[in-house]
Design an enzyme around this catalytic site. Structure first.
Site, mmCIF file in Angstrom:
data_model
loop_
_atom_site.group_PDB
_atom_site.id
_atom_site.type_symbol
_atom_site.label_atom_id
_atom_site.label_comp_id
_atom_site.label_asym_id
_atom_site.label_seq_id
_atom_site.Cartn_x
_atom_site.Cartn_y
_atom_site.Cartn_z
ATOM 1 N N ASP A 116 -30.609 1.739 8.383
ATOM 2 C CA ASP A 116 -30.669 2.962 7.589
ATOM 3 C C ASP A 116 -29.346 3.145 6.853
ATOM 4 O O ASP A 116 -28.332 2.549 7.223
ATOM 5 C CB ASP A 116 -30.911 4.180 8.488
ATOM 6 N N ASP A 145 -26.581 5.789 6.396
ATOM 7 C CA ASP A 145 -26.226 6.916 7.239
ATOM 8 C C ASP A 145 -26.227 8.230 6.459
ATOM 9 O O ASP A 145 -26.008 8.258 5.249
ATOM 10 C CB ASP A 145 -24.844 6.688 7.873
#
Length: 267
Positions: free
Chosen positions: A206, A208
């Site tokens: 991902d 952040d």
């Protein structure tokens, strides 16, 4: 276990990575002075190389990042013969240049944890060098096995289990740190104390929170991305094991203390 089947190389599996060998591989229940490890140590063969596997979070992800039995896990691997550890893990990217799916082989670590036991040396003072937390030999093996990986980076390890606030993510990025993770410390320093070479293989799951306006991080997204990349991680590990097995013994983790005597004294 004979000397020929004793595993010199070990793998600590991260989130979503709970097994490495086919059912029927040898399992060893290890008891340590620090309690039970997160699961039995599984011993198998990878291209003729005996390898030990231990799932960091347990077989069903029953251990959160701050409750993983890090000392027991490291001790268990060392006690079955492991001297080199590959540690695949899920990480958040702190730069839009590292989108989900990117593999990174970090060369530096920043500790932002707060409550974890992070040493075996609670008695007389023993100071362990940690300027370069990751083994250069294992990092080269991983880079050879994954030529598409980013070959360096700094991983900041946070306490968890919560994800970072936007302000924290932005601060980490401003420091020049590139990855954020919840389990890389104290795992790396405990391996160093036990004189085991250690290298993280990080899969970005991902971007952040705080780096892209309006976006955040959810656990389901992290697991989904890691699951999609798990086969690639396995393939990289298999190739890296083959490379590392041909390397001469590395001395990067060799300390001034007699760890064998320390372990015998604890048992």
């Amino acid at each position: 276990m004979s000397a020929a089947t004793q595993p010199r190389i070990g793998i600590i599996g991260g989130s979503g990575f709970y097994s490495f060998f086919d059912p029927g591989a040898e399992q060893i229940e290890v008891r340590t002075p620090y309690g039970d490890p997160s699961a039995a140590v599984t011993i198998g063969d990878v291209g003729g190389v005996p390898v030990a596997f231990l799932p960091r979070h347990g077989l069903s992800h029953e251990y959160a990042p701050h409750t993983v039995p890090y000392r027991a896990n490291a001790w268990a691997l060392r006690s079955v013969g492991v001297r080199q550890v590959f540690a695949p893990c899920a990480v958040g990217g702190l730069s839009t240049d590292l989108p989900p799916g990117t593999m990174v082989i970090p060369d530096q670590l920043v500790d932002r944890t707060t409550s974890r036991a992070q040493t075996f040396f609670d008695g007389p003072a023993v100071h362990v060098g940690f300027a370069d937390p990751y083994c250069p030999t294992l990092r080269r093996a991983a880079a050879t096995a994954a030529p598409d990986a980013v070959p360096d980076g700094t991983m900041v390890v946070v306490e968890g289990p919560r994800f970072s606030t936007r302000a924290e993510s932005q601060w980490y990025a401003r420091q020049g740190w590139t990855l954020v993770n919840m389990t890389g410390h104290p795992e790396a320093v405990l391996a160093r104390e036990l004189e085991m070479c250690y290298a993280a293989i990080a899969l970005v799951t991902d971007t952040d929170a705080g780096l892209v306006a309006g976006e955040g991080v959810t656990a389901s997204e992290v697991f989904a991305v890691f699951e999609r990349g798990l086969q690639h991680v396995r393939e990289v590990l298999i190739r890296a094991i083959g490379v590392a097995a041909k390397e001469p013994e590395c001395l990067c983790a060799r300390g001034e203390h007699d760890i064998t005597s320390v372990m015998e004294a604890e048992l």
